[in-house]
Write an enzyme that holds these catalytic residues in place. Structure first.
Site, PDB file in Angstrom:
ATOM      1  N   GLY A 442       0.757  -1.172   0.100  1.00 50.77           N
ATOM      2  CA  GLY A 442      -0.001  -0.054  -0.060  1.00 50.77           C
ATOM      3  C   GLY A 442       0.777   1.106  -0.059  1.00 50.77           C
ATOM      4  CB  SER A 443       2.615   3.040   2.514  1.00 50.46           C
ATOM      5  OG  SER A 443       3.374   2.089   3.213  1.00 50.46           O
ATOM      6  CD  GLU A 494      -1.417   3.291   2.360  1.00 57.44           C
ATOM      7  OE1 GLU A 494      -1.064   3.556   3.571  1.00 57.44           O
ATOM      8  OE2 GLU A 494      -1.457   1.828   2.221  1.00 57.44           O
ATOM      9  CE1 TYR A 522      10.646   1.116  17.082  1.00 60.32           C
ATOM     10  CE2 TYR A 522       8.344   0.490  16.834  1.00 60.32           C
ATOM     11  CZ  TYR A 522       9.497   0.895  16.192  1.00 60.32           C
ATOM     12  OH  TYR A 522       9.883   1.165  14.983  1.00 60.32           O
ATOM     13  CG  ASP A 609      -3.743  -2.658   5.571  1.00 63.57           C
ATOM     14  OD1 ASP A 609      -3.409  -3.546   4.684  1.00 63.57           O
ATOM     15  OD2 ASP A 609      -3.366  -1.604   5.022  1.00 63.57           O
ATOM     16  CD  GLU A 675       7.331 -11.709   9.365  1.00 62.27           C
ATOM     17  OE1 GLU A 675       8.221 -12.287   9.044  1.00 62.27           O
ATOM     18  OE2 GLU A 675       6.757 -12.239  10.285  1.00 62.27           O
ATOM     19  CG  HIS A 704      10.231  -4.454   8.918  1.00 63.29           C
ATOM     20  ND1 HIS A 704       9.603  -5.466   8.492  1.00 63.29           N
ATOM     21  CD2 HIS A 704       9.006  -3.681   9.726  1.00 63.29           C
ATOM     22  CE1 HIS A 704       8.190  -5.213   8.680  1.00 63.29           C
ATOM     23  NE2 HIS A 704       7.985  -4.410   9.497  1.00 63.29           N
TER      24      HIS A 704
HETATM   25  N1  GLN Z   1      -1.306  -0.336   3.903  1.00 66.64           N
HETATM   26  C1  GLN Z   1      -0.397  -0.016   4.891  1.00 66.64           C
HETATM   27  C2  GLN Z   1       1.003   0.243   4.317  1.00 66.64           C
HETATM   28  O1  GLN Z   1       1.158  -0.111   3.319  1.00 66.64           O
HETATM   29  C3  GLN Z   1      -0.267  -1.200   5.834  1.00 66.64           C
HETATM   30  C4  GLN Z   1       0.755  -0.786   7.019  1.00 66.64           C
HETATM   31  C5  GLN Z   1       0.800  -2.013   8.079  1.00 66.64           C
HETATM   32  O2  GLN Z   1       0.545  -3.140   7.911  1.00 66.64           O
HETATM   33  N2  GLN Z   1       0.992  -1.498   9.271  1.00 66.64           N
HETATM   34  O3  GLN Z   1       1.763   1.068   4.942  1.00 66.64           O
END
Ligand code: GLN
Ligand code: ZN
Length: 764
Positions: A442-443, A494, A522, A609, A675, A704
């Site tokens: 998405g983003s 997004e 965190y 989501d 994931e 990440h």
């Molecule tokens: N659609 C969101 C993005 O791509 C999903 C983010 C997430 O899973 N925390 O950022």
């Protein structure tokens, strides 16, 4: 006399001093001494302001520059080998364990983080093995006790208990097969003894020993460990307040009541029903009972009348001297003070209590229960009565349309028109996607320019039209990029979203927003959860404009992008007057309308989501079914209002599916992305074992980290996935959204991802 206590306080500082200092230290802008000084100032302010509210037991030792579990690991020398011998100072070893480190020839990844029980706080998971060499590198509890004493405040130190410390940890990579951290208890206890004996010698009368694992089902099998641990610690320690929170003790109270501890703390915010059982169990003992009546997890004012009733019940059974009025848990999960909020209306402000206000609440409740004749106490009691009545009054103005709609939800509304197998054929024709379709979550990178544009809009430096023009350009860039590298199912990126929950909250009725109500997620990452204050509804489409603009730019299918009802709920402060289920269903109905509107606008795939569905699981297994029923129903309600040709997607950022698998299947999303890059293929075997029937996109690389996965690496990964999953079900995508990434690595990684999918098409 009934005394009052606070179990822990937010660490950030009223003006985010600690966050800023920690980040400045990381950036090399301030020294370790500067950081220590900034932290000391915030601690001192917290201690004295809690004290000034009239609290008897002020906590110390729970402050942290990163995470309190990490503090324990560092203090007890539970330091994985990869962080040893790097030539770093103890402080830098500590931060390297928390967040990894890449500098001057040092390259170590961060330790694993996990959610702290059912909260959105993450702790750094300790790693144990037979080689773990416990020793007290420093006594943080003692140092902070003395630090507070020097400031003229006697505190009650807080330490994480030995059983929880071990149980929350995991076996180190090099631990022997079958190794269980709890087996180290006999080796760990002598070090705890030193720590506690030193506290006693320094004059600490009480110590708060947190054993939150006591609220878990698994604690039932730890009776022996608890018994031996506390038999050994109690004789040398200050008076121990055995502290539990977030759920009920249930039958664990039977062995807890036999422990040689001086006090027990229970959470009556989350589990008020446990009071009678606990009183009965400890009545014959000398144990003092600390009643967690002021919520450490929400931001609502405590209803004094209700709290006093429970407090009085305990006093009637145990006497005033055996009762403490406390926050339900540490106040770590609440913002510092309401005094920093200038944009809430006076009416709204009157509903809430943040940490500092909660400190005053415990003191007032304790004073009332002690029979105080103080006029200030009487005034506070009266003021609370008025505030609670006003809030109740507001709550009674429910939105009839929404309430009726929720009451009228039918099972039919939860189901798609045809089963997945039928939908799959229809969607394949409609979307015309190749085998192994490529897509993203998405983003796309939230660049500095995007954040600046949003800030400028907020300050009125650019107009809404200018901002929207800017966003449109961003969307176009993202669309053109995806076309260029050959992705199949596109997203708009997004760019218009500040946050995946806040963005929706701001457009829905029923939410309010704060300016400074930061809560630690965190390390130095803090979030500002929106607050749900009334019935939730949607007045107009929230995303249709952007998704249809994006679709207008391309002939490839565009995926609409929404945050699911359970995630919006979990990442907000919910109302306390109605159930989470009702709030979730209201959110689901609003999203259902959005999904239908997106389809009407020509969007043919929509992702909803739900990364928080798992973290919302109750701590006690016997409560799971009820939660999963409404959580899954909410998702289905939000997605099932469309025709068969619309492809629904969902995304989860985690891979612990083993115990909730049937619920994942029951969501009946056409495609889920998960994931998988970190958890190897174990997860996919779970899917296979359960015979998961719908389409699935296990992340082919980890977003990440800025690391670019090579195309061979992606091919290898796809190959091992295809060894397990049927090829007709596989989607190819990264494991999460790309918002925190830079463009450079995004371009390279996605190009390799597309190459991997092409290779799979040729070979399978
Ligand atoms: N659609 C969101 C993005 O791509 C999903 C983010 C997430 O899973 N925390 O950022
Ligand atoms: Zn994710």
């Amino acid at each position: 006399m009934v005394s009052s206590s606070v179990l822990g306080f937010p660490r950030i500082g009223a003006n985010r001093e600690v966050k800023k200092a920690v980040e400045a230290y990381w950036a090399g802008k301030i020294s370790a001494d500067d950081l220590t000084k900034a932290a000391a100032d915030v601690k001192k302010t917290s201690w004295s302001s809690v004290k000034a509210k009239g609290v008897d037991f002020v906590p110390s030792g729970e402050f942290s520059l990163y995470d309190h579990v990490l503090d324990h690991s560092a203090a007890f020398n539970v330091i994985p080998k990869r962080y040893v011998g790097l030539g770093l100072s103890p402080l830098d070893v500590y931060f390297a364990m928390g967040r990894g480190r890449q500098s001057e020839g040092v390259d170590v990844p961060a330790s694993e983080m996990k959610k702290w029980f059912d909260s959105n706080y993450h702790f750094v998971v300790p790693e144990f093995s037979d080689e773990t060499d416990f020793k007290l590198n420093f006594n943080k509890a003692l140092e902070e006790f003395k630090e507070a004493q020097a400031a003229g405040i006697t505190t009650r130190p807080v330490v994480l208990g030995p059983v929880s410390f071990l149980v929350l940890g995991k076996p180190a990579k090099d631990a022997k097969p079958g190794f269980q951290p709890i087996s180290l208890l006999p080796k760990l206890l002598p070090v705890y003894k030193t720590l506690l004996a030193d506290l006693k010698a320094a004059g600490a009368e009480w110590v708060q020993v947190d054993e939150p694992v006591l609220v878990l089902d698994s604690a039932a099998s730890l009776e022996k460990e608890f018994a031996s641990a506390y038999a050994e610690l109690a004789p040398v320690a200050p008076k121990i307040l055995l502290t539990t929170y977030f759920a009920r003790l249930d039958s664990n109270i039977n062995f807890i009541a036999k422990l040689p501890v001086a006090g027990l703390h229970i959470d009556l915010d989350r589990a008020p029903g446990q009071l009678d059982g606990v009183i009965a169990a400890i009545k014959p003992t000398p144990i003092v009972l600390s009643l967690g009546l002021v919520s450490g997890r929400n931001i609502w004012k405590t209803d004094f009348a209700a709290a006093i009733k429970l407090g009085q019940k305990a006093i009637d059974a145990l006497g005033q001297d055996r009762v403490i009025i406390a926050t339900s848990s540490s106040l770590l999960h609440t913002p510092v003070t309401l005094a920093s909020e200038n944009k809430l209306t006076p009416e709204q402000k009157d509903w809430f209590s943040f940490a500092l206000e909660k400190a005053a609440e415990v003191a007032t409740i304790a004073a009332v229960l002690s029979g105080s004749q103080d006029s200030a106490v009487a005034a506070a009691l009266e003021a609370n009565k008025v505030s609670i009545a006003k809030r109740r009054d507001f709550e009674s103005n429910s939105d009839d349309t929404v309430r009726k709609r929720v009451a009228a939800i039918t099972d039919d509304q939860l189901e798609r028109k045809s089963p997945f197998a039928v939908r799959k054929e229809i969607q394949a024709k409609h979307l015309n996607l190749p085998k192994f379709p490529t897509t993203t979550i998405g983003s796309f990178p939230q660049t500095k320019e995007i954040r600046q544009a949003r800030a400028k809009l907020g300050k009125g430096e650019i107009t809404t039209e200018q901002y929207e023009e800017f966003i449109k350009k961003e969307i176009e860039t993202v669309v053109r990029f995806q076309e260029k590298i050959g992705l199949d199912l596109l997203v708009h990126g997004e760019p218009e979203r500040n946050d995946m929950v806040q963005y929706f909250g701001e457009q829905l009725h029923g939410f309010v927003f704060t300016q400074n109500a930061w809560v630690q997620s965190y390390g130095s990452r803090y979030v500002r959860p929106p607050i749900i204050v009334s019935d939730v509804s949607r007045s107009s489409p929230m995303t249709v404009k952007w998704s249809s603009y994006a679709q207008s730019l391309t002939s490839k299918p565009m995926k609409g992008m929404l945050t699911g009802p359970v995630t919006i709920l979990n990442w907000s402060f919910p109302r306390a007057d109605v159930s989470r289920e009702l709030q979730s269903k209201q959110l689901a109905l609003a999203l259902r309308d959005e999904v239908i509107d997106l389809e009407k606008a020509g969007i043919s795939a929509i992702q909803v989501d739900e990364p928080a569905i798992r973290e919302g699981l109750p701590l006690r297994r016997s409560d799971w079914d009820a939660y999963l029923k409404w959580a899954v129903d909410s998702f289905k309600l939000s997605t099932a209002g469309v025709t068969d040709q619309l492809q629904t997607h969902s995304h989860f950022c985690y891979s612990d599916f083993d115990d909730i698998f049937p619920s994942i299947q029951r969501l009946d999303a056409d495609v889920i992305s998960i994931e998988a890059s970190k958890s190897d293929m174990k997860l996919l075997n779970t899917f296979k074992q359960y015979g998961y029937s719908n389409q699935i996109g296990p992340g082919v690389y980890d977003i990440h980290s800025p690391r670019v996965p090579g195309s061979q690496e992606i091919k290898d990964r796809l190959k091992s996935m295809l060894d397990i999953l049927p090829d007709s079900l596989l989607f190819v995508n990264p494991d999460c959204g790309l918002k925190t990434r830079g463009w450079k690595e995004t371009e390279a990684s996605l190009a390799n991802l597309v190459e991997g999918a092409k290779w799979a098409r040729e070979n399978y």
